[in-house]
Design a protein around this motif. Sequence first.
Motif, mmCIF file in Angstrom:
data_model
loop_
_atom_site.group_PDB
_atom_site.id
_atom_site.type_symbol
_atom_site.label_atom_id
_atom_site.label_comp_id
_atom_site.label_asym_id
_atom_site.label_seq_id
_atom_site.Cartn_x
_atom_site.Cartn_y
_atom_site.Cartn_z
ATOM 1 N N VAL A 176 -47.186 -21.443 4.827
ATOM 2 C CA VAL A 176 -47.599 -21.901 3.501
ATOM 3 C C VAL A 176 -48.964 -22.576 3.600
ATOM 4 N N ASP A 177 -49.935 -21.966 2.958
ATOM 5 C CA ASP A 177 -51.255 -22.582 2.848
ATOM 6 C C ASP A 177 -51.259 -23.405 1.565
ATOM 7 N N ALA A 178 -50.962 -24.691 1.729
ATOM 8 C CA ALA A 178 -50.971 -25.623 0.603
ATOM 9 C C ALA A 178 -52.115 -26.603 0.773
ATOM 10 N N ALA A 179 -53.228 -26.109 1.356
ATOM 11 C CA ALA A 179 -54.382 -26.973 1.586
ATOM 12 C C ALA A 179 -54.788 -27.650 0.293
ATOM 13 N N TYR A 180 -54.814 -26.896 -0.797
ATOM 14 C CA TYR A 180 -55.190 -27.499 -2.073
ATOM 15 C C TYR A 180 -53.987 -28.108 -2.791
ATOM 16 N N GLY A 181 -52.910 -27.363 -2.890
ATOM 17 C CA GLY A 181 -51.838 -27.778 -3.799
ATOM 18 C C GLY A 181 -50.661 -28.498 -3.181
ATOM 19 N N GLY A 182 -50.716 -28.825 -1.899
ATOM 20 C CA GLY A 182 -49.535 -29.360 -1.230
ATOM 21 C C GLY A 182 -48.960 -30.615 -1.847
ATOM 22 N N TYR A 183 -49.816 -31.530 -2.278
ATOM 23 C CA TYR A 183 -49.332 -32.807 -2.795
ATOM 24 C C TYR A 183 -48.596 -32.678 -4.122
ATOM 25 N N PHE A 184 -48.711 -31.532 -4.794
ATOM 26 C CA PHE A 184 -47.977 -31.336 -6.038
ATOM 27 C C PHE A 184 -46.470 -31.228 -5.803
ATOM 28 N N LYS A 185 -46.053 -31.244 -4.552
ATOM 29 C CA LYS A 185 -44.625 -31.346 -4.243
ATOM 30 C C LYS A 185 -44.037 -32.619 -4.846
ATOM 31 N N LEU A 186 -44.869 -33.629 -5.076
ATOM 32 C CA LEU A 186 -44.407 -34.918 -5.586
ATOM 33 C C LEU A 186 -44.315 -34.967 -7.106
ATOM 34 N N VAL A 187 -44.770 -33.916 -7.786
ATOM 35 C CA VAL A 187 -44.888 -33.924 -9.242
ATOM 36 C C VAL A 187 -43.691 -33.200 -9.858
ATOM 37 N N SER A 188 -43.098 -33.807 -10.875
ATOM 38 C CA SER A 188 -41.884 -33.230 -11.475
ATOM 39 C C SER A 188 -42.152 -32.427 -12.736
ATOM 40 N N ASP A 189 -43.374 -32.454 -13.258
ATOM 41 C CA ASP A 189 -43.637 -31.779 -14.538
ATOM 42 C C ASP A 189 -44.384 -30.457 -14.377
ATOM 43 N N SER B 63 -44.395 -23.006 8.749
ATOM 44 C CA SER B 63 -45.534 -23.904 8.957
ATOM 45 C C SER B 63 -46.189 -24.179 7.606
ATOM 46 N N ILE B 64 -46.846 -25.325 7.527
ATOM 47 C CA ILE B 64 -47.481 -25.759 6.280
ATOM 48 C C ILE B 64 -48.826 -26.393 6.612
ATOM 49 N N VAL B 65 -49.811 -26.099 5.789
ATOM 50 C CA VAL B 65 -51.122 -26.758 5.871
ATOM 51 C C VAL B 65 -51.369 -27.492 4.561
ATOM 52 N N VAL B 66 -51.860 -28.719 4.658
ATOM 53 C CA VAL B 66 -52.273 -29.485 3.486
ATOM 54 C C VAL B 66 -53.543 -30.237 3.847
ATOM 55 N N ASP B 67 -54.423 -30.422 2.866
ATOM 56 C CA ASP B 67 -55.692 -31.124 3.087
ATOM 57 C C ASP B 67 -55.683 -32.482 2.405
ATOM 58 N N PRO B 68 -55.499 -33.574 3.135
ATOM 59 C CA PRO B 68 -55.632 -34.895 2.516
ATOM 60 C C PRO B 68 -57.021 -35.154 1.943
ATOM 61 N N HIS B 69 -58.047 -34.423 2.415
ATOM 62 C CA HIS B 69 -59.376 -34.657 1.852
ATOM 63 C C HIS B 69 -59.582 -33.930 0.520
ATOM 64 N N LYS B 70 -58.546 -33.304 -0.001
ATOM 65 C CA LYS B 70 -58.616 -32.771 -1.359
ATOM 66 C C LYS B 70 -57.890 -33.745 -2.287
ATOM 67 N N HIS B 71 -56.571 -33.582 -2.457
ATOM 68 C CA HIS B 71 -55.866 -34.482 -3.366
ATOM 69 C C HIS B 71 -55.411 -35.780 -2.711
ATOM 70 N N GLY B 72 -55.546 -35.891 -1.408
ATOM 71 C CA GLY B 72 -55.024 -37.067 -0.715
ATOM 72 C C GLY B 72 -55.943 -38.261 -0.687
ATOM 73 N N LEU B 73 -57.041 -38.219 -1.453
ATOM 74 C CA LEU B 73 -57.951 -39.361 -1.624
ATOM 75 C C LEU B 73 -58.655 -39.750 -0.332
ATOM 76 N N GLN B 74 -58.920 -38.765 0.539
ATOM 77 C CA GLN B 74 -59.532 -39.038 1.841
ATOM 78 C C GLN B 74 -60.970 -38.526 1.931
ATOM 79 N N PRO B 75 -61.784 -39.152 2.790
ATOM 80 C CA PRO B 75 -63.114 -38.605 3.076
ATOM 81 C C PRO B 75 -62.982 -37.282 3.832
ATOM 82 N N TYR B 76 -64.017 -36.474 3.747
ATOM 83 C CA TYR B 76 -64.063 -35.280 4.602
ATOM 84 C C TYR B 76 -64.282 -35.701 6.046
#
Length: 456
Positions: free
Chosen positions: A224-237, A254-267
């Motif tokens: 699962v390439d959830a680099a962009y959308g992974g954090y939407f796992k937390l959203v119910s709507d 396997s799963i990929v997520v990018d904290p520097h996208k929706h995770g409020l992190q620096p690149y």
Amino acid sequence: MKQDQALQLFSEALPRLQQAFSHLPSSDPSAETASTDAMRAVLDELTERLADNYPYFHPLYAGQMLKPPHPIARAAYALAMWINPNNHALDGGRASSRLEVEAVREIAAMFGWTEHLGHLTSGGTFANLEALWVAGRLVPGKKIVASENAHYTHQRIGSVLGLAFENIAADTRGRMDLSSLETALQSGEVGTVVVTLGTTSAGAVDPLDKILDLRQRHRFRIHVDAAYGGYFKLVSDLGPDAARAYARIDEADSIVVDPHKHGLQPYGCGCILFNDPSVGRFYKHDSPYTYFTSNELHLGEISLECSRAGATATALWATQKLLPLTPDGEFAQGLSCGRMAALRVYNKIRQDKRFFPGPEPELDILVWAVKACTLEESSRLATAVFDLAAKQDLHLALAQVPVNFFGPETWPGAPADGRVTCLRSVLMKPEHLNWVDAIWEKLSHAVSKAIEPETL
């Protein structure tokens, strides 16, 4: 402002960190360092150069996937950089390595995993490379397939790794087409299916739940390439289709997520996770000079990258400590705001006769075309609107997307595999929800100036 908060937090914390090492003898460098005036002159010039940027931090920047780091992330990163730890080994990043392990464990738990192997990376590209490298070791000689709307780097990674790769057709909403996938699976040559949760073009969510059902009949790995959308796992709507996909993300290999996208992190801050910790055997290597102070697992023993900034892990840990990854919590509410903003702009576009709306946003990305009789004219007008909006400080993006995003009746006679240049917006900042009307006003003014009456 958030920037002021970060500076204040850093200035308060730094003296306490320095105090922790105050027992050491003075170590002033023997060679004279550059004067303060000289360094100030360089920073003055740099400040002028850095002003040549789009205002990525502002809600009127609604173009590419750029989200400002949280003040706590800025302050934590700067604080760690005072020591400059290296998370390749515990010798170089003793505290920050432990912080990384804790932060990655929290991300894995967000996806429902208690057993996992994972670490941070420089970004989603390298994280996906590691995922496909492991897949190639586990199913050698097998093909990797991904939607034609998946990130272009998957095909490039396949080439780098010497793995066969095939694109699978997408449907009119930009998601992997199931019938085309099943046709490819019937050959028996597919070893790994890359499922994208949040395509970079339009935020489309591949039907992971249905692809998992196909795995019951055909043997293959799911990455699962959830680099962009992974954090939407937390959203119910989310919409029902996307919700069903996210509900079964824990069944992936396997799963990929990018904290520097929706995770409020620096690149740059990416993350790779495997549900089977035993894949760590593929990373095994000998390094007679790196690992000698601890019998604990070093992050360098489960990563293809060597030197990695410990400041990255520190910033991520601090952010998750402040904003835990809980369903519908404060952090998740920020994601919901972005999605609501995208839906509101989409509904305005849908009701405006000057535009052709693209697919309804599944996350917080939307694409739309300017109404015209031909693909060429629509593409020209989109570029004109892009330029005119920027003159009003509204920064959008341009994207070339398949014409089937807009339906066969939109441009009669257009080739089925044709593409059109359209406008694209990523409304990923929580503040975007309060700026929808301002964004729409500027967009409406730009299209009014660009469009000619006879094209309506």
